[in-house]
Design a protein around this motif. Structure first.
Motif, PDB file in Angstrom:
ATOM      1  N   GLY A   1      32.526  32.709  21.416  1.00 24.32           N
ATOM      2  CA  GLY A   1      33.562  31.862  21.993  1.00 24.32           C
ATOM      3  C   GLY A   1      34.664  32.593  22.721  1.00 24.32           C
ATOM      4  N   ARG A   2      34.531  33.898  22.881  1.00 26.11           N
ATOM      5  CA  ARG A   2      35.575  34.678  23.537  1.00 26.11           C
ATOM      6  C   ARG A   2      35.404  34.625  25.051  1.00 26.11           C
ATOM      7  NH1 ARG A   2      39.592  36.019  19.867  1.00 26.11           N
ATOM      8  NH2 ARG A   2      38.619  36.570  17.874  1.00 26.11           N
ATOM      9  N   PHE A   3      36.512  34.443  25.750  1.00 32.32           N
ATOM     10  CA  PHE A   3      36.489  34.434  27.208  1.00 32.32           C
ATOM     11  C   PHE A   3      36.497  35.866  27.745  1.00 32.32           C
ATOM     12  CE2 PHE A   3      37.736  30.137  26.439  1.00 32.32           C
ATOM     13  CZ  PHE A   3      37.344  29.415  27.554  1.00 32.32           C
ATOM     14  N   PHE A   4      35.872  36.058  28.896  1.00 37.77           N
ATOM     15  CA  PHE A   4      35.922  37.355  29.563  1.00 37.77           C
ATOM     16  C   PHE A   4      36.116  37.157  31.055  1.00 37.77           C
ATOM     17  CE2 PHE A   4      31.466  36.268  30.206  1.00 37.77           C
ATOM     18  CZ  PHE A   4      31.211  36.748  31.480  1.00 37.77           C
ATOM     19  N   VAL A   5      36.677  38.157  31.694  1.00 41.46           N
ATOM     20  CA  VAL A   5      36.717  38.237  33.147  1.00 41.46           C
ATOM     21  C   VAL A   5      36.203  39.620  33.528  1.00 41.46           C
ATOM     22  CG1 VAL A   5      38.578  36.574  33.526  1.00 41.46           C
ATOM     23  CG2 VAL A   5      39.148  38.971  33.113  1.00 41.46           C
ATOM     24  N   ALA A   6      35.624  39.721  34.719  1.00 38.83           N
ATOM     25  CA  ALA A   6      35.034  40.993  35.134  1.00 38.83           C
ATOM     26  C   ALA A   6      35.351  41.290  36.585  1.00 38.83           C
ATOM     27  CB  ALA A   6      33.519  40.959  34.934  1.00 38.83           C
ATOM     28  N   GLU A   7      35.547  42.563  36.852  1.00 36.44           N
ATOM     29  CA  GLU A   7      35.682  43.089  38.210  1.00 36.44           C
ATOM     30  C   GLU A   7      34.395  43.832  38.520  1.00 36.44           C
ATOM     31  OE1 GLU A   7      38.160  43.907  41.713  1.00 36.44           O
ATOM     32  OE2 GLU A   7      38.350  42.537  40.030  1.00 36.44           O
ATOM     33  N   CYS A   8      33.763  43.536  39.652  1.00 39.80           N
ATOM     34  CA  CYS A   8      32.474  44.131  39.984  1.00 39.80           C
ATOM     35  C   CYS A   8      32.594  45.011  41.223  1.00 39.80           C
ATOM     36  CB  CYS A   8      31.433  43.039  40.218  1.00 39.80           C
ATOM     37  SG  CYS A   8      31.318  41.847  38.871  1.00 39.80           S
ATOM     38  N   LYS A   9      32.165  46.254  41.106  1.00 47.25           N
ATOM     39  CA  LYS A   9      32.215  47.187  42.218  1.00 47.25           C
ATOM     40  C   LYS A   9      30.798  47.606  42.599  1.00 47.25           C
ATOM     41  CE  LYS A   9      36.638  47.139  42.626  1.00 47.25           C
ATOM     42  NZ  LYS A   9      37.199  46.355  43.757  1.00 47.25           N
ATOM     43  N   ASN A  10      30.260  46.949  43.603  1.00 47.30           N
ATOM     44  CA  ASN A  10      28.914  47.229  44.088  1.00 47.30           C
ATOM     45  C   ASN A  10      28.977  48.422  45.036  1.00 47.30           C
ATOM     46  OD1 ASN A  10      26.220  47.043  44.763  1.00 47.30           O
ATOM     47  ND2 ASN A  10      26.423  45.168  45.967  1.00 47.30           N
ATOM     48  N   TYR A  11      29.282  49.590  44.460  1.00 45.06           N
ATOM     49  CA  TYR A  11      29.507  50.808  45.236  1.00 45.06           C
ATOM     50  C   TYR A  11      28.335  51.764  45.112  1.00 45.06           C
ATOM     51  CZ  TYR A  11      34.548  49.883  45.988  1.00 45.06           C
ATOM     52  OH  TYR A  11      35.757  49.352  46.375  1.00 45.06           O
ATOM     53  N   ASP A  12      28.114  52.545  46.173  1.00 44.46           N
ATOM     54  CA  ASP A  12      27.089  53.586  46.166  1.00 44.46           C
ATOM     55  C   ASP A  12      27.696  54.959  45.900  1.00 44.46           C
ATOM     56  OD1 ASP A  12      25.104  51.696  46.893  1.00 44.46           O
ATOM     57  OD2 ASP A  12      25.767  51.828  48.980  1.00 44.46           O
ATOM     58  N   ALA A  13      29.018  55.023  45.790  1.00 40.81           N
ATOM     59  CA  ALA A  13      29.719  56.281  45.536  1.00 40.81           C
ATOM     60  C   ALA A  13      30.992  55.968  44.766  1.00 40.81           C
ATOM     61  CB  ALA A  13      30.052  56.982  46.859  1.00 40.81           C
ATOM     62  N   ALA A  14      31.629  57.020  44.247  1.00 42.28           N
ATOM     63  CA  ALA A  14      32.867  56.811  43.496  1.00 42.28           C
ATOM     64  C   ALA A  14      33.927  56.179  44.383  1.00 42.28           C
ATOM     65  CB  ALA A  14      33.361  58.140  42.934  1.00 42.28           C
ATOM     66  N   SER A  15      33.969  56.629  45.658  1.00 43.85           N
ATOM     67  CA  SER A  15      34.846  56.055  46.670  1.00 43.85           C
ATOM     68  C   SER A  15      36.283  55.929  46.161  1.00 43.85           C
ATOM     69  CB  SER A  15      34.273  54.714  47.123  1.00 43.85           C
ATOM     70  OG  SER A  15      34.962  54.194  48.220  1.00 43.85           O
ATOM     71  N   ASP A  16      36.892  54.777  46.377  1.00 44.90           N
ATOM     72  CA  ASP A  16      38.284  54.562  45.981  1.00 44.90           C
ATOM     73  C   ASP A  16      38.388  53.748  44.696  1.00 44.90           C
ATOM     74  OD1 ASP A  16      37.279  52.250  47.046  1.00 44.90           O
ATOM     75  OD2 ASP A  16      38.996  51.808  48.336  1.00 44.90           O
ATOM     76  N   GLN A  17      37.381  53.839  43.850  1.00 47.42           N
ATOM     77  CA  GLN A  17      37.388  53.055  42.623  1.00 47.42           C
ATOM     78  C   GLN A  17      38.581  53.361  41.733  1.00 47.42           C
ATOM     79  OE1 GLN A  17      33.807  51.696  40.365  1.00 47.42           O
ATOM     80  NE2 GLN A  17      32.801  53.298  41.547  1.00 47.42           N
ATOM     81  N   GLY A  18      39.006  54.618  41.702  1.00 54.11           N
ATOM     82  CA  GLY A  18      40.139  54.987  40.862  1.00 54.11           C
ATOM     83  C   GLY A  18      41.388  54.203  41.218  1.00 54.11           C
ATOM     84  N   THR A  19      41.649  54.072  42.505  1.00 56.28           N
ATOM     85  CA  THR A  19      42.813  53.306  42.963  1.00 56.28           C
ATOM     86  C   THR A  19      42.679  51.843  42.567  1.00 56.28           C
ATOM     87  OG1 THR A  19      43.147  54.783  44.848  1.00 56.28           O
ATOM     88  CG2 THR A  19      44.130  52.592  44.992  1.00 56.28           C
ATOM     89  N   HIS A  20      41.501  51.291  42.768  1.00 56.56           N
ATOM     90  CA  HIS A  20      41.273  49.894  42.391  1.00 56.56           C
ATOM     91  C   HIS A  20      41.367  49.707  40.876  1.00 56.56           C
ATOM     92  CE1 HIS A  20      40.306  48.417  46.353  1.00 56.56           C
ATOM     93  NE2 HIS A  20      39.406  49.363  46.525  1.00 56.56           N
ATOM     94  N   TYR A  21      40.919  50.707  40.141  1.00 59.94           N
ATOM     95  CA  TYR A  21      40.973  50.623  38.679  1.00 59.94           C
ATOM     96  C   TYR A  21      42.418  50.557  38.191  1.00 59.94           C
ATOM     97  CZ  TYR A  21      39.733  51.464  33.793  1.00 59.94           C
ATOM     98  OH  TYR A  21      39.573  51.345  32.436  1.00 59.94           O
ATOM     99  N   ASP A  22      43.290  51.356  38.790  1.00 64.23           N
ATOM    100  CA  ASP A  22      44.713  51.325  38.418  1.00 64.23           C
ATOM    101  C   ASP A  22      45.290  49.931  38.630  1.00 64.23           C
ATOM    102  OD1 ASP A  22      44.829  54.009  37.691  1.00 64.23           O
ATOM    103  OD2 ASP A  22      45.357  54.664  39.717  1.00 64.23           O
TER     104      ASP A  22
END
Length: 202
Positions: free
Chosen positions: A69-90
């Motif tokens: 019964g717990r709700f979740f939300v997710a961010e999905c990064k369909n990336y082929d490289a690390a790219s700018d994921q760190g910035t988006h993660y912050d």
């Protein structure tokens, strides 16, 4: 990558993440930010400044065991490289903090689902209170989260208990195309759902 192509790739990632989550048989219901009815449950406003609303890509309700019964939300990064994921993660951990603070009934768990690892030298600490704090205190987040440009003032406004609570609710999930296929088949998932329906569990 052109904006339209990025949007298409992002939407494909959200659909694939939803399909994989559903295939775990631990998700009772799920939706994406393109769902005509439920997408609004994934969109929230920054508390300060004239910012565009922020949103998550996928949301839903977990089932079974401690997550029942717990709700979740997710961010999905369909990336082929690390790219700018760190910035988006912050930025993402700042969104998680605000969502947990202001809309806690809509999100018990926060999932970061990616097709490529990032910040590998800090990987083991990405779900720590320190990582949440670091994200919140990025200069671009100070004003829209704390209504100040001063880091020390923002730090004084931090709810440390909430930071710890959010960190404990973060998930890091790395997928790849082969792994997406190594899940229960639609036929067997149908049998499980039928059994749950017969028992009145769904």
């Amino acid at each position: 990558m052109p904006g339209e192509a990025m949007h298409t790739k992002g939407a494909d990632g959200a659909r694939r993440a939803k399909r994989w989550l559903d295939s775990t048989t631990r998700v009772r219901s799920s939706w994406t930010n393109e769902d005509a009815v439920l997408a609004s449950r994934l969109e929230f406003n920054w508390p300060h400044g004239e910012q565009q609303p922020y949103s998550f890509d996928v949301g839903g309700i977990l089932s079974g065991g401690e997550f029942e019964g717990r709700f979740f939300v997710a961010e999905c990064k369909n990336y082929d490289a690390a790219s700018d994921q760190g910035t988006h993660y912050d930025d993402w951990v700042a969104k998680c903090y605000l969502t947990r603070r202001d809309h806690h009934r809509l999100a018990d768990n926060f999932m970061w689902i990616t097709w490529h690892p990032f910040r590998v030298t800090k990987w083991t600490t990405l779900c720590s209170p320190e990582a949440v704090t670091d994200g919140l205190l990025q200069s671009r987040n100070l004003e829209r989260v704390f209504n100040t440009k001063d880091e020390e003032e923002a730090r004084s406004k931090l709810d440390e208990d909430l930071v710890t609570d959010v960190a404990e609710r973060l998930w890091l999930i790395v997928l790849n195309e082969k792994q997406e296929k190594l899940v229960i088949t639609p036929k067997h998932r149908g049998l499980i759902l039928a059994d749950q329906a017969e028992k009145g569990e769904i």
